[in-house]
Design a protein around this motif. Structure first.
Motif, PDB file in Angstrom:
ATOM      1  N   PRO A  68       0.805  -1.226   0.000  1.00 31.12           N
ATOM      2  CA  PRO A  68       0.000   0.000   0.000  1.00 31.12           C
ATOM      3  C   PRO A  68       0.841   1.280   0.000  1.00 31.12           C
ATOM      4  O   PRO A  68       1.914   1.341   0.601  1.00 31.12           O
ATOM      5  N   SER A  70      -0.059   5.408   0.550  1.00 30.63           N
ATOM      6  CA  SER A  70      -1.053   6.442   0.853  1.00 30.63           C
ATOM      7  C   SER A  70      -0.351   7.788   0.948  1.00 30.63           C
ATOM      8  O   SER A  70       0.725   7.900   1.535  1.00 30.63           O
ATOM      9  N   THR A  87     -12.270   7.103  -6.439  1.00 29.80           N
ATOM     10  CA  THR A  87     -12.868   6.143  -7.370  1.00 29.80           C
ATOM     11  C   THR A  87     -13.760   6.813  -8.414  1.00 29.80           C
ATOM     12  O   THR A  87     -14.315   6.135  -9.275  1.00 29.80           O
ATOM     13  N   LYS A  96      -6.283   2.473  -7.108  1.00 27.14           N
ATOM     14  CA  LYS A  96      -6.730   2.046  -5.769  1.00 27.14           C
ATOM     15  C   LYS A  96      -6.999   0.542  -5.750  1.00 27.14           C
ATOM     16  O   LYS A  96      -6.616  -0.161  -4.802  1.00 27.14           O
ATOM     17  N   GLN A 100      -2.921  -0.643  -5.013  1.00 26.56           N
ATOM     18  CA  GLN A 100      -2.930  -0.362  -3.569  1.00 26.56           C
ATOM     19  C   GLN A 100      -2.590   1.103  -3.260  1.00 26.56           C
ATOM     20  O   GLN A 100      -1.933   1.408  -2.265  1.00 26.56           O
ATOM     21  N   ASP A 102      -3.782   4.874  -2.326  1.00 28.82           N
ATOM     22  CA  ASP A 102      -4.879   5.631  -1.718  1.00 28.82           C
ATOM     23  C   ASP A 102      -4.457   7.106  -1.646  1.00 28.82           C
ATOM     24  O   ASP A 102      -3.539   7.451  -0.908  1.00 28.82           O
ATOM     25  N   THR A 104      -5.476  10.992  -0.877  1.00 32.58           N
ATOM     26  CA  THR A 104      -6.407  11.894  -0.202  1.00 32.58           C
ATOM     27  C   THR A 104      -6.228  13.286  -0.779  1.00 32.58           C
ATOM     28  O   THR A 104      -5.159  13.884  -0.653  1.00 32.58           O
TER      29      THR A 104
END
Length: 567
Positions: A68, A70, A87, A96, A100, A102, A104
């Protein structure tokens, strides 16, 4: 591809502009053959030297997608926020679900200057910031020691290194010699998406008259107004607040005129070996007289300085525009063409060669220019927990896998595997409408594009199709916007003075004055008023030191020419 307490003059392609686009990596084997998968391995550009071969192992690096990742991301543009829902955009949704990732998004909702000031003061910065590479806030972040240099990462993740000519990377380096900015839409060929888009149905209903000269354009706009009244906007300029739509008209009044002359990062006209005042430029005066004539006769959008881009887009998608112009018109031109054809297969949009003042050689008129370094940049701040991984993300985007997925969707649909030159193999299931829709939806998050790769990949498919079935944007880029653009790399780099200092103050005063004058002259009541306004502006500019800025930029411009080997 554009900085913002007040609207600045950024050329974006919407591409813009497209335009306004992404990348990838391959397995340890050659780029030919099977599908690439995430790896730290080098991926060669099709034109790279043998030393950059995809079959060679790069030094060990983090494998993008193996675990992942982020991070927070922020778009430092008054007209753009990254989507709050990752998404909601196909490419980020893919990242995503399959890599993996993410992201913000930090949204300013129009208050970008205030938010950036607050974040810089608090030290709570986004991990990744995307924006115009000339924005003074990037200089402030660099001077405050808040940016992460990329030099230690480039051998581990070598797409940028392999696809991008070293001399251009050297131009992009900071005063300390390090690289902090990841370029978007770097290229080895023309990439401009500036020009004029024409409503096909209206054009044919009016008899398909010639649209070659500025006189032709004026006469055509008069016809539109007479025939359709207020139902249709004769001439719709995009992002007029930044001189973009009416900046295209400026180039029509002098052979070799630079669209870049109206940008905040130049705001000058080259004459021999000197940069001279935009306020005294005869071509600028003549073009603004033309614009003010259109405005007085209601042949151009009457709210061009106040409307937001959403309103412009809505008019294009509903066919309420006869001619649309800007620095990055192919994205919305393509969307509009698709929308209008849904109800009428004979409707849609097409592009024309840039108009020229009567007597000028149209082949020496350039509606837009292209910069080998592209438009925007991404920087990684020291607030990032894993800056190397974010760099790996950006570099992956600019390689074959990332670029191909962003433009053509996940493997197995429109494409399957790569050929011996590293370009995607397109399948019998290739859906042109789906691809066009995908590219338009991904446009707002195309933050690290490799034009050197993706334009050749697009051409591989388009060359197999008849003109009427080609991707709208790809067709008109190749037929009009690319061949009608000039190389402005020497005018687009290292011409911004330090934000905090005398020259920085002069630069900001010059930009503020120019934007004020742009509006005043465009809405002037007569040609004499245009001259009066510009005479007063020149006098005011000289009083606050505009000539000192011109002299400083001249020195930097001549140094750029030396580095680039431009005679």
């Amino acid at each position: 591809m554009r900085k913002l307490t007040k609207p600045a003059l950024w050329l974006l392609s919407s591409v813009l502009l497209l335009s306004v686009i992404a990348a990838g990596c391959s397995k340890n084997e050659s780029a030919g053959g099977g599908s690439p998968s995430p790896s730290g391995s080098a991926v060669a550009s099709p034109d790279a030297s043998p030393s950059a071969s995809a079959s060679e192992e790069a030094p060990p690096g983090w494998v993008f997608g193996s675990e992942p990742l982020s991070f927070t991301a922020y778009a430092h543009y008054g007209w753009l926020d990254f989507p709050a829902d990752i998404t909601s955009v196909p490419f980020w949704k893919y990242l995503k679900e399959n890599k993996q990732v993410d992201i913000t998004a930090i949204q300013a909702k129009g208050n970008h200057a205030q938010l950036m000031t607050t974040m810089m003061a608090s030290g709570e910065l986004p991990n990744l910031i995307y924006g115009d590479r000339y924005h003074p806030d990037f200089d402030r972040l660099y001077e405050a020691g808040q940016l992460v240099p990329f030099d230690d990462y480039m051998d581990k993740y070598p797409n940028l290194k392999n696809y991008f000519d070293k001399k251009y990377l050297d131009i992009l380096r900071a005063p300390d010699g390090k690289l902090y900015k990841f370029p978007n839409w770097y290229t080895d060929h023309p990439t401009s998406t500036a020009g004029y888009v024409v409503n096909k149905k209206i054009y044919e209903e009016l008899g398909s008259p010639p649209l070659v000269t500025t006189d032709d354009l004026y006469n055509y706009l008069v016809q539109v107004k007479q025939r359709y009244g207020e139902e249709i906007v004769p001439f719709e300029p995009d992002r007029t607040q930044d001189a973009q739509g009416i900046g295209v008209l400026y180039t029509a009044f002098k052979e070799g005129a630079l669209y870049q002359s109206l940008s905040a990062s130049l705001l000058a006209v080259p004459e021999g070996e000197r940069l001279t005042s935009i306020f005294t430029d005869p071509a600028f005066r003549e073009s603004q007289k033309f614009v003010s004539k259109l405005y007085r006769e209601k042949l151009i959008s009457q709210d061009m300085f106040t409307q937001d881009r959403g309103k412009v887009q809505e008019k294009i998608l509903t066919g309420r525009v006869a001619v649309y112009a800007g620095s990055g018109v192919t994205t919305w031109g393509m969307q509009g063409d698709i929308e209008l054809k849904k109800s009428d297969p004979n409707a849609g949009y097409f592009m024309i060669w840039p108009v020229a003042k009567p007597g000028l050689d149209p082949k020496k008129v350039y509606a837009g220019g292209y910069d080998a370094l592209g438009w925007n940049v991404s920087v990684i701040t020291k607030s990032a927990k894993d800056p190397e991984k974010i760099f790996a993300f950006l570099d992956w985007i600019t390689g074959p896998e990332g670029m191909t997925i962003q433009f053509f969707g996940p493997e197995g649909g429109n494409w399957e595997g790569f050929d011996d030159e590293g370009y995607p193999n397109f399948t019998a299931n290739y859906n042109a409408a789906e691809v066009a829709d995908l590219q338009a939806k991904n446009d707002p998050v195309m933050i690290a594009g490799n034009s050197s790769y993706i334009d050749k990949a697009k051409a591989k498919y388009e060359d197999t199709q008849p003109p009427e079935q080609q991707n709208w944007a790809a067709r008109w880029q190749r037929e009009v916007t690319w061949p009608s653009s000039n190389d402005i790399t020497e005018f687009r780099n290292n011409l911004e003075p330090p934000a905090d200092g005398e020259l920085g103050d002069i630069r900001q005063s010059s930009v503020d004055l120019f934007l004020q004058v742009l509006s005043e002259t465009a809405t002037a009541k007569s040609d004499a008023d245009v001259d009066r306004i510009l005479d007063a502006a020149e006098e005011k500019a000289q009083k606050f030191g505009y000539q000192k800025l011109l002299d400083w930029r001249t020195e930097r411009w001549l140094e750029n020419k030396r580095i680039l080997g431009v005679q």
